[in-house]
Design an enzyme around this catalytic site. Sequence first.
Site, mmCIF file in Angstrom:
data_model
loop_
_atom_site.group_PDB
_atom_site.id
_atom_site.type_symbol
_atom_site.label_atom_id
_atom_site.label_comp_id
_atom_site.label_asym_id
_atom_site.label_seq_id
_atom_site.Cartn_x
_atom_site.Cartn_y
_atom_site.Cartn_z
ATOM 1 N N ASP A 154 0.315 -7.504 -0.327
ATOM 2 C CA ASP A 154 0.698 -6.215 0.249
ATOM 3 C C ASP A 154 2.223 -6.102 0.323
ATOM 4 O OD1 ASP A 154 0.585 -3.739 1.337
ATOM 5 O OD2 ASP A 154 -0.354 -4.328 3.231
ATOM 6 N N SER A 190 3.533 0.302 9.489
ATOM 7 C CA SER A 190 3.372 -0.455 8.245
ATOM 8 C C SER A 190 4.640 -0.510 7.419
ATOM 9 C CB SER A 190 2.276 0.147 7.369
ATOM 10 O OG SER A 190 1.029 -0.342 7.696
ATOM 11 N N GLY A 229 2.156 4.096 11.899
ATOM 12 C CA GLY A 229 3.576 4.350 11.704
ATOM 13 C C GLY A 229 4.386 3.088 11.568
ATOM 14 N N SER A 271 1.561 -5.217 7.558
ATOM 15 C CA SER A 271 0.472 -4.835 6.666
ATOM 16 C C SER A 271 -0.552 -3.971 7.390
ATOM 17 C CB SER A 271 -0.212 -6.090 6.101
ATOM 18 O OG SER A 271 -1.313 -5.736 5.285
ATOM 19 N N HIS A 330 0.820 -1.208 0.000
ATOM 20 C CA HIS A 330 0.000 0.000 0.000
ATOM 21 C C HIS A 330 0.853 1.257 0.000
ATOM 22 C CE1 HIS A 330 0.223 -1.201 4.337
ATOM 23 N NE2 HIS A 330 0.457 0.081 4.513
#
Length: 465
Positions: free
Chosen positions: A246, A335, A333, A351, A217
């Site tokens: 992802d 990911s 913060g 993720s 993402h």
Amino acid sequence: MPKRKAAIAVGGVAALGAAALLLPNANASQDRNDQNTAAGAAGTAKTLKASDASDLAARLQKVLGDAAAGSYYDSGKKQLVVNVVSGDNNIVQQAEKAGAVVRQVENSVSELKAAAGTLKTKATIPGTAWAVDPRTNKVVVSADSSVTGAKWNRLQSTVQSLGSGMATLKKSAGTFKTFVSGGDAIFSQVQGGNVRCSLGFNVKASDGSPAFLTAGHCGVAAKDWSDSQNGQPIATVDQAKFPGNDFSLVKYNDATTQAPSEVNAGNGQTVPITQAQDATVGETVFRMGSTTGLHNGQVTGLDATVNFQSETDPNGVDTVTGLIQTNVCAEPGDSGGSLFTQDGGAVGLTSGGSGDCTSGGETFFQPVTAALQATGATLGDGGNGAGGQAGAGDQAGTADPSASAGDQAGAGDQAGGDQIGGSADPSASAGDQSGAGTGDQSGAGTGDQSGAGTGDGSSSLTDSH
């Protein structure tokens, strides 16, 4: 380009406690929910490290075939427990001879997958997730706080239709979301504000150039990434997959960038990242982030499906499958950050999830093995020449406590704190990014971006994989 260093702020006692677990012979935390009782000659089972248990599980899966119904690692007894659906003594004896504890269960892998297929067809609802739990031999379905009214009734009736022996339903705190801000990280300027993500693991792209993995993402949110909030881009997205998967592969713009394959856990501890490995239910794993510091927990499920509410379509769902489910906490913060084992195995990329590191929560990770296979990248030091590898002594040292934001987000080091650093909204809409923007990034605050000062270096993890 000089070797970059990253240091990230750590969350006090919790971080130090987790760091202590990385020391040789430290007692790893145990999953109190493990079912320690199992049929068969448990006394003859081998004592195994989690990584060895994972290898044994893979071998037994081939030997047992359709009789295999999953496995998990009993972290208390350090044994592999293998589920079988057949009462064939020969099958049981083969597994026991190999060193596993054998437990007979009701549900086969195919039956559990069929149940998950029914959930996908009838209950793909934003705020839901499900994964197979080999310890209960059931599909565990989770619903966050946004699943109410008709949506809850629909989910509940679907789970009930599967039968109490096949699936269970539970509520999760908070809402399932990708973690959008905070922490030392890599940045991108987009319309509507800044997007911040965390660098996962340094790798070599299939063409040999230095690169890193992060959340998909993030790569969907923006193409160019910098090592400081207002800095010039240092890396460009080469591949990005979200939803469905992802992960992103981001190549450094400077082909001489040296990106060491290691994690600095602070206090002089450096964990070389030597291999990518599949997760095993029950094993202890570590996650490091500048927002919440170093935290550890257990893998609780595999092949998880998570249905995130789409940020670009109010009526849409961003579904990601094949994830690792854990009880490791995370917050905005985190990911894109790295999930790894004590002995240097790269396991996952952060993720999303629900909850926080105060009250607890659950976090899902993209398997690193799948990301490497899909992108053609290989784990290990990125960059050309001996310079990067000659820095091994450097890598082995602690993260530079005085590292500036530029350094932190640097090549390999971003990998560290950044990995766990902020994350862009998976859907990465302008609105989301702006949300991740000021508030989140400022949350990472001066401490993180400005160089994770001395305290950071002393108990920090530089993911310079």
